[in-house]
Design a protein around this motif. Structure first.
Motif, PDB file in Angstrom:
ATOM      1  N   ALA A  48      57.457  37.317   4.931  1.00 23.62           N
ATOM      2  CA  ALA A  48      58.697  36.535   4.857  1.00 23.62           C
ATOM      3  C   ALA A  48      59.724  37.220   3.961  1.00 23.62           C
ATOM      4  N   ALA A  49      60.985  36.972   4.263  1.00 20.30           N
ATOM      5  CA  ALA A  49      62.071  37.472   3.426  1.00 20.30           C
ATOM      6  C   ALA A  49      62.079  36.703   2.105  1.00 20.30           C
ATOM      7  N   PRO A  50      62.722  37.247   1.078  1.00 18.11           N
ATOM      8  CA  PRO A  50      62.703  36.575  -0.235  1.00 18.11           C
ATOM      9  C   PRO A  50      63.533  35.292  -0.307  1.00 18.11           C
ATOM     10  N   ASP A  51      64.281  34.963   0.718  1.00 14.92           N
ATOM     11  CA  ASP A  51      65.082  33.740   0.742  1.00 14.92           C
ATOM     12  C   ASP A  51      64.164  32.512   0.696  1.00 14.92           C
ATOM     13  N   TRP A  52      64.540  31.477  -0.058  1.00 16.74           N
ATOM     14  CA  TRP A  52      63.665  30.308  -0.224  1.00 16.74           C
ATOM     15  C   TRP A  52      63.462  29.555   1.079  1.00 16.74           C
ATOM     16  N   ARG A  53      64.474  29.546   1.969  1.00 22.59           N
ATOM     17  CA  ARG A  53      64.315  28.858   3.246  1.00 22.59           C
ATOM     18  C   ARG A  53      63.308  29.575   4.130  1.00 22.59           C
ATOM     19  N   THR A  54      63.356  30.891   4.105  1.00 19.32           N
ATOM     20  CA  THR A  54      62.395  31.672   4.880  1.00 19.32           C
ATOM     21  C   THR A  54      60.990  31.508   4.296  1.00 19.32           C
ATOM     22  N   GLN A  55      60.893  31.438   2.989  1.00 17.32           N
ATOM     23  CA  GLN A  55      59.596  31.215   2.344  1.00 17.32           C
ATOM     24  C   GLN A  55      59.014  29.851   2.728  1.00 17.32           C
ATOM     25  N   LEU A  56      59.858  28.829   2.763  1.00 20.74           N
ATOM     26  CA  LEU A  56      59.388  27.498   3.179  1.00 20.74           C
ATOM     27  C   LEU A  56      58.948  27.499   4.641  1.00 20.74           C
ATOM     28  N   TRP A  57      59.718  28.168   5.482  1.00 23.11           N
ATOM     29  CA  TRP A  57      59.352  28.261   6.896  1.00 23.11           C
ATOM     30  C   TRP A  57      58.022  29.003   7.042  1.00 23.11           C
TER      31      TRP A  57
END
Length: 78
Positions: free
Chosen positions: A18-27
């Protein structure tokens, strides 16, 4: 990026990719939990079948059809 590429990237994202973005981490966390829940659901179904009615013909045929379908889809996707 086209729509199919975005959907493919969303589908393949796991915690390790996953990318380091929090939304991508949640996904990615949601995908990871989904993967493990499907594995556990299938495993518990096999366990319940083997402990309760291992000689049930319908269950044996369903299990064989599932394995054959999995192998066929895996082979076609390679």
């Amino acid at each position: 990026l086209d729509t199919w590429d975005v959907l493919f990237r969303m589908h393949e994202s796991t915690l390790s990719h996953a990318a380091p973005d929090w939304r991508t981490q949640l996904w990615a966390l949601y995908i990871e939990v989904s993967i493990w829940s499907l594995i556990l659901m299938a495993s518990s179904g096999i366990y319940l079948w083997l402990t309760s009615r291992p000689k049930l013909r319908w269950a044996q045929l369903s299990f064989a059809a599932g394995i054959i379908s999995f192998i066929a889809l895996w082979t076609l996707s390679r």
